[in-house]
Design a protein around this motif. Structure first.
Motif, short mmCIF file in Angstrom:
data_model
loop_
_atom_site.label_atom_id
_atom_site.label_comp_id
_atom_site.label_asym_id
_atom_site.label_seq_id
_atom_site.Cartn_x
_atom_site.Cartn_y
_atom_site.Cartn_z
N GLY A 227 0.83 -1.20 0.00
CA GLY A 227 0.00 0.00 0.00
C GLY A 227 0.86 1.24 0.00
O GLY A 227 2.02 1.22 -0.44
N GLY A 228 0.31 2.34 0.49
CA GLY A 228 1.07 3.57 0.56
C GLY A 228 2.25 3.46 1.50
O GLY A 228 2.23 2.66 2.45
N GLU B 54 5.15 2.06 -4.88
CA GLU B 54 4.74 2.80 -6.07
C GLU B 54 3.29 3.29 -5.94
O GLU B 54 2.80 3.98 -6.84
N GLN B 55 2.62 2.95 -4.85
CA GLN B 55 1.24 3.37 -4.65
C GLN B 55 1.20 4.77 -4.03
O GLN B 55 2.12 5.18 -3.35
N THR C 56 -2.73 4.93 0.52
CA THR C 56 -3.41 3.80 -0.11
C THR C 56 -3.41 2.59 0.82
O THR C 56 -2.35 2.14 1.27
N GLU C 57 -4.59 2.06 1.10
CA GLU C 57 -4.69 0.81 1.86
C GLU C 57 -4.33 -0.36 0.95
O GLU C 57 -4.80 -0.43 -0.18
N HIS D 56 -2.44 -5.47 -5.12
CA HIS D 56 -1.18 -4.73 -4.95
C HIS D 56 0.00 -5.65 -4.63
O HIS D 56 1.14 -5.29 -4.91
N PHE D 57 -0.25 -6.81 -4.04
CA PHE D 57 0.85 -7.63 -3.56
C PHE D 57 1.68 -8.25 -4.70
O PHE D 57 2.91 -8.23 -4.63
N PRO D 58 1.05 -8.79 -5.76
CA PRO D 58 1.89 -9.30 -6.87
C PRO D 58 2.73 -8.20 -7.51
O PRO D 58 3.89 -8.45 -7.88
#
Length: 380
Positions: A181-182, A207-208, A212-213, A218-220
């Motif tokens: 996340g952020g 990169e978020q 950002t939660e 987002h994990f991959p």
């Protein structure tokens, strides 16, 4: 679906006329991912020119009423980054790590908290299971500390288990935490203190947008940054369908070395590592094995050790608040068919020895745990 573009070379620097706002607006525009971003830059020479051309390109692709990211949205992200004490590093910045720039779909921007110089050092990733066993946690600590002492910066994803152990062990030598996340949103929350230490002794990177939660998607994408920053990845405990194996596959695609610590064949947490070794990953047991493997595959000058003042020790793990049933579950998660020192297990649990011993005895009577000679325990 992304906007259709002709093939182009990736990673070309943006024009000097670009500013942070233009670059952010382009990467945050709808259907513009990192690959499309780099193609647009390569074709139009700058983010500003790409922003002007983007609505027309979208119309040619059959997307009506396309609008690029508004200035206000990008400006708000920049302001959020400043409030979080984070710094924006663009793909065309001298601080952007060369190792990451080389991968397909390299992040267009990075938000960092800490010293970005760590991103460009000799980096090795140490990753593995969130529900790691006590043996796995001990291996992660020893492996990461050994790599740090050898001059490597250790990267991981700030997850529970192996990642947390690797980060904590390398606070004195520098560590990189890649966030899903952020860069200001610590997940899991229990790692807030650890993340604060990393910001002082290493670097947090994402990169978020700040704030950002983390979401499943987002994990991959986070994992490709972990491997992309690194010369190689060391996997310590990973189930057959573990997300850790995504990072290992990314590493292979990126031309990085993949190494794995073998585990007991009856422990599901070792299935992924054992499969990696079967399929050609290098078997490693220590930081010395990692250094030897790297020397054989890519002879490079030995990295110079980085020595930093030792940070204050991390606070002890939180005491168990869930009662005997919850403690039983935690004990079983940390044990495997391979013997584990009872004292190490109790230390990892962070509970009084008397409390842990009573629950261990109960599990032994249930036939779920076997007590071995020398004060060791194993799953039955």
């Amino acid at each position: 679906m992304t906007i259709g573009l002709a093939p182009a070379r990736f990673g070309l620097p943006a024009s000097a006329v670009d500013d942070d706002l233009s670059v952010l607006r382009l990467i945050r525009s709808r259907r513009v991912g990192p690959t499309t971003f780099h193609r647009l830059i390569a074709e139009h020479g700058s983010a500003r020119a790409a922003l002007e051309a983007l609505p027309g390109i979208a119309a040619q692709s059959g997307i009506a009423d396309y609008a690029v990211c508004p200035e206000g949205v990008a400006a708000a992200e920049l302001a959020a980054g400043r409030r979080a004490g984070a710094r924006l590093i663009r793909h065309d910045s001298a601080d952007y790590p060369d190792s990451l720039r080389q991968i397909d779909g390299a992040p267009a921007i990075l938000w960092v908290r800490g010293d970005p110089a760590w991103l460009s050092r000799d980096v090795m990733a140490v990753i593995g299971a969130r529900n790691a066993s006590s043996l796995g946690l001990r291996m992660a600590r020893g492996m990461a500390a050994g790599l740090g002492e050898a001059g490597f910066t250790v990267a991981a994803g700030l997850a529970r288990g192996v990642d947390t152990a690797a980060h904590a062990a390398t606070l004195p030598t520098g560590t990189i935490a890649v966030m899903a996340g952020g860069v200001d949103v610590i997940y899991p929350a229990e790692n807030a203190d650890l993340a604060a230490r990393i910001a002082e002794c290493g670097v947090l990177v994402s990169e978020q947008p700040p704030g950002t939660e983390p979401a499943a998607r987002h994990f991959p994408t986070r994992n490709r940054i972990v491997s992309g920053l690194s010369q190689g990845v060391v996997v310590i405990e990973a189930a057959q369908r573990s997300g850790t194996l995504i990072t290992a596959r990314n590493a292979l695609d990126q031309g990085r070395e993949v190494m794995a610590v073998p585990g007991h064949p009856m422990d599901a947490r070792a299935a992924g590592c054992n499969a990696l070794i079967r399929d050609g990953a290098t078997l490693v047991r220590s930081a010395a094995d990692v250094a030897d493997a790297l020397a054989q595959t890519r002879p490079l000058p030995a990295p110079s050790p980085v020595v930093m003042a030792a940070p204050d020790p991390l606070p002890p793990p939180p005491r168990d608040q869930g009662g005997p049933i919850q403690l039983e579950s935690r004990i079983l998660q940390r044990l495997s068919p391979s013997p584990t020192e009872e004292n190490d297990l109790i230390r990892d649990l962070g509970v009084p020895a008397a409390t842990a011993s009573a629950v261990i005895l109960s599990l032994e009577l249930q036939g779920r745990v076997t007590r071995l000679a020398g004060g060791r325990l194993a799953l039955s």
